[in-house]
Scaffold this motif. Structure first.
Motif, short mmCIF file in Angstrom:
data_model
loop_
_atom_site.label_atom_id
_atom_site.label_comp_id
_atom_site.label_asym_id
_atom_site.label_seq_id
_atom_site.Cartn_x
_atom_site.Cartn_y
_atom_site.Cartn_z
N LYS A 1 -4.02 -31.36 -8.13
CA LYS A 1 -3.52 -32.33 -7.13
C LYS A 1 -2.64 -31.63 -6.09
CE LYS A 1 -3.83 -36.96 -8.87
NZ LYS A 1 -4.40 -36.94 -10.22
N ALA A 2 -1.79 -30.71 -6.55
CA ALA A 2 -0.93 -29.96 -5.62
C ALA A 2 -1.79 -29.11 -4.69
CB ALA A 2 0.05 -29.08 -6.39
N GLY A 3 -2.83 -28.49 -5.26
CA GLY A 3 -3.73 -27.67 -4.45
C GLY A 3 -4.44 -28.47 -3.38
N GLU A 4 -4.89 -29.66 -3.73
CA GLU A 4 -5.54 -30.55 -2.75
C GLU A 4 -4.58 -30.89 -1.64
OE1 GLU A 4 -7.07 -34.16 -4.57
OE2 GLU A 4 -8.06 -32.95 -6.11
N TRP A 5 -3.34 -31.20 -2.03
CA TRP A 5 -2.34 -31.60 -1.04
C TRP A 5 -2.04 -30.43 -0.09
CZ3 TRP A 5 2.73 -30.47 0.39
CH2 TRP A 5 3.36 -31.44 1.18
N ILE A 6 -1.91 -29.23 -0.66
CA ILE A 6 -1.65 -28.03 0.16
C ILE A 6 -2.80 -27.81 1.15
CG2 ILE A 6 -1.48 -25.50 0.08
CD1 ILE A 6 -0.07 -25.96 -2.72
N LYS A 7 -4.02 -27.94 0.65
CA LYS A 7 -5.19 -27.72 1.52
C LYS A 7 -5.22 -28.73 2.66
CE LYS A 7 -9.21 -27.33 -0.54
NZ LYS A 7 -10.46 -26.78 -1.12
N SER A 8 -4.79 -29.96 2.37
CA SER A 8 -4.79 -31.00 3.40
C SER A 8 -3.79 -30.68 4.51
CB SER A 8 -4.47 -32.37 2.78
OG SER A 8 -3.07 -32.48 2.53
N LYS A 9 -2.82 -29.82 4.21
CA LYS A 9 -1.79 -29.48 5.18
C LYS A 9 -2.13 -28.23 6.00
CE LYS A 9 1.20 -32.70 4.33
NZ LYS A 9 1.56 -33.66 5.38
N LEU A 10 -3.18 -27.52 5.63
CA LEU A 10 -3.56 -26.33 6.39
C LEU A 10 -3.86 -26.74 7.83
CD1 LEU A 10 -5.83 -24.09 4.15
CD2 LEU A 10 -3.84 -23.36 5.41
N GLY A 11 -3.29 -26.03 8.76
CA GLY A 11 -3.51 -26.41 10.16
C GLY A 11 -2.54 -27.48 10.61
N ASP A 12 -1.68 -27.92 9.68
CA ASP A 12 -0.68 -28.93 10.05
C ASP A 12 0.71 -28.40 9.68
OD1 ASP A 12 0.56 -31.32 10.74
OD2 ASP A 12 0.35 -32.15 8.73
N ILE A 13 0.99 -27.19 10.11
CA ILE A 13 2.27 -26.57 9.79
C ILE A 13 3.24 -26.89 10.93
CG2 ILE A 13 3.44 -24.41 9.23
CD1 ILE A 13 0.51 -23.44 8.46
N ASN A 14 4.01 -27.96 10.72
CA ASN A 14 4.83 -28.46 11.82
C ASN A 14 6.10 -27.65 12.03
OD1 ASN A 14 3.03 -30.61 12.11
ND2 ASN A 14 4.02 -31.70 10.42
N ARG A 15 6.63 -27.14 10.92
CA ARG A 15 7.95 -26.55 11.03
C ARG A 15 8.06 -25.42 10.03
NH1 ARG A 15 12.58 -27.99 8.48
NH2 ARG A 15 11.48 -29.67 7.47
N VAL A 16 8.52 -24.29 10.48
CA VAL A 16 8.68 -23.16 9.58
C VAL A 16 10.16 -22.80 9.48
CG1 VAL A 16 8.13 -20.74 9.21
CG2 VAL A 16 6.40 -22.24 10.13
N ASP A 17 10.68 -22.86 8.26
CA ASP A 17 12.05 -22.37 8.03
C ASP A 17 11.93 -20.93 7.57
OD1 ASP A 17 12.90 -24.96 8.39
OD2 ASP A 17 12.74 -25.44 6.26
N SER B 1 4.97 -29.81 -2.09
CA SER B 1 4.16 -29.47 -3.25
C SER B 1 5.00 -29.52 -4.52
CB SER B 1 3.54 -28.07 -3.08
OG SER B 1 2.86 -27.67 -4.24
N GLU B 2 6.22 -28.95 -4.43
CA GLU B 2 7.07 -28.95 -5.63
C GLU B 2 7.47 -30.37 -6.03
OE1 GLU B 2 11.33 -27.20 -7.02
OE2 GLU B 2 9.78 -25.79 -6.40
N LYS B 3 7.75 -31.21 -5.05
CA LYS B 3 8.13 -32.60 -5.33
C LYS B 3 6.98 -33.32 -6.04
CE LYS B 3 10.04 -36.68 -3.10
NZ LYS B 3 10.20 -37.41 -1.84
N LEU B 4 5.77 -33.10 -5.54
CA LEU B 4 4.58 -33.72 -6.14
C LEU B 4 4.41 -33.25 -7.60
CD1 LEU B 4 1.13 -34.01 -4.41
CD2 LEU B 4 1.26 -32.98 -6.66
N ILE B 5 4.55 -31.95 -7.80
CA ILE B 5 4.39 -31.38 -9.15
C ILE B 5 5.47 -31.92 -10.10
CG2 ILE B 5 4.53 -29.23 -10.50
CD1 ILE B 5 3.34 -27.81 -7.95
N ARG B 6 6.70 -31.90 -9.63
CA ARG B 6 7.81 -32.37 -10.46
C ARG B 6 7.61 -33.84 -10.85
NH1 ARG B 6 13.63 -31.23 -10.93
NH2 ARG B 6 13.48 -29.58 -9.37
N ASN B 7 7.24 -34.66 -9.87
CA ASN B 7 7.05 -36.09 -10.14
C ASN B 7 5.94 -36.33 -11.17
OD1 ASN B 7 9.06 -36.69 -8.37
ND2 ASN B 7 7.73 -37.35 -6.70
N LEU B 8 4.83 -35.62 -11.02
CA LEU B 8 3.71 -35.80 -11.94
C LEU B 8 4.09 -35.37 -13.36
CD1 LEU B 8 0.66 -34.64 -9.80
CD2 LEU B 8 0.93 -36.89 -10.84
N ILE B 9 4.73 -34.22 -13.48
CA ILE B 9 5.10 -33.72 -14.81
C ILE B 9 6.14 -34.62 -15.46
CG2 ILE B 9 6.30 -31.84 -16.02
CD1 ILE B 9 4.79 -29.90 -14.13
N MET B 10 7.14 -35.01 -14.67
CA MET B 10 8.22 -35.83 -15.23
C MET B 10 7.75 -37.24 -15.60
SD MET B 10 10.75 -34.03 -15.76
CE MET B 10 10.92 -32.29 -15.53
#
Length: 286
Positions: A26-42, A58-67
């Motif tokens: 699920k995290a991988g799918e979400w990351i792929k959906s964001k390719l080309g949509d990199i709005n802001r780089v810190d 991605s981390e928020k998604l992973i944490r929520n699913l696991i928890m």
């Protein structure tokens, strides 16, 4: 895979491994959906280690699913930790007493992701009383999923992975990384690179430690070493290598554990030779 009856891989009817696989996908799918949509780089830690909103999402998604599945478990993710080696070590220490600890890198290879270089991964591991029992590394660009369970082998899309048969450094394809820590880890790693480049068949540096470890497990690389990594870079990949018949230690050759930051992983056959070369080059970082 867990069969639903065996501890410690299962709580009630929930398989840890199934949750890890589902979450990584699920995290991988979400990351792929964001390719080309990199709005802001810190910029995190140094310009070599870019982090985007995608890392945090991605981390928020992973944490929520696991928890959701395991609310009593502890969680160690890269994004919740300040940059730099001291903070990484401190964060690990704070959760080291946890019975069940999920160790997550939401995107290992952020710099690659930011540049559109398709070599990055999601890394999810579960440690039970300090020992890694489940490891999943997912490469969304290639849709390759590497899974290991302690004592049960490692698999890539259901096919067992085994380490390479190379018996000499001179026959081996070996990988390393160029750490973001330019004053500490980077010069040490460059020393090792200089010493090893003439000794191996060739060197690679893809920019994702988790994927490099998965590639050692799958026999695509015969060895990998890097100075200055964190638990979330290594945990899942280390189990993949071990369960594929390979060997993982620190760069001094001592047994691997979660606090190891200078890692050496090989097919086992070239381990001593590679480790010795790092010692000779004063490139163990220890």
């Amino acid at each position: 895979m867990a069969n639903g009856t065996q501890e410690p891989f299962v709580v009630g009817s929930k398989s840890f491994t199934a949750v890890a696989i589902n979450t990584a996908a699920k995290a991988g799918e979400w990351i792929k959906s964001k390719l080309g949509d990199i709005n802001r780089v810190d910029t995190k830690y140094s310009s070599h280690d870019l982090v985007t909103e995608v890392d945090k999402g991605s981390e928020k998604l992973i944490r929520n699913l696991i928890m959701t599945h395991f609310p009593d478990h502890s969680f160690l993710g890269e994004e919740g930790v300040e940059p730099g080696p001291e903070a990484s070590s401190k964060a690990l220490k704070e959760v080291s007493d946890a019975e069940y600890l999920w160790i997550v890198d939401p995107i290992d290879g952020t710099t690659n992701f930011v540049h559109g270089f398709p070599f990055f991964s999601v890394s999810i591991a579960l440690a039970y009383k300090g020992e890694i029992i489940v490891g999943v590394v997912y490469d969304p660009a290639r849709d390759e999923l590497f899974v290991a369970e302690k004592g049960k082998g490692a698999y890539m899309h259901g096919k067992k992975t085994t380490v390479s048969l190379d018996s000499k450094l001179s026959e081996s394809l070996v990988a390393t990384g160029f750490p973001a820590d330019r004053n500490g880890a980077l010069p040490i790693n460059l020393k090792g690179t200089l010493a090893l480049a003439p000794k191996v068949r060739n060197l690679r540096s893809g920019g994702s430690a988790a994927l490099h470890l998965a590639y050692v497990a799958a026999g695509r690389l015969s060895g990998f070493w890097e100075i200055g990594l964190s638990a979330w870079d290594i945990a899942a990949g280390a189990l993949l290598v071990q369960e594929s018949g390979g060997k993982v230690t620190d760069t001094a050759g001592k047994p691997f554990h979660l606090a190891v930051r200078n890692v050496l992983a090989t097919n086992g056959q070239i381990h001593d030779e590679l480790q010795q070369k790092l010692v000779e080059a004063e490139a163990t970082g220890l």
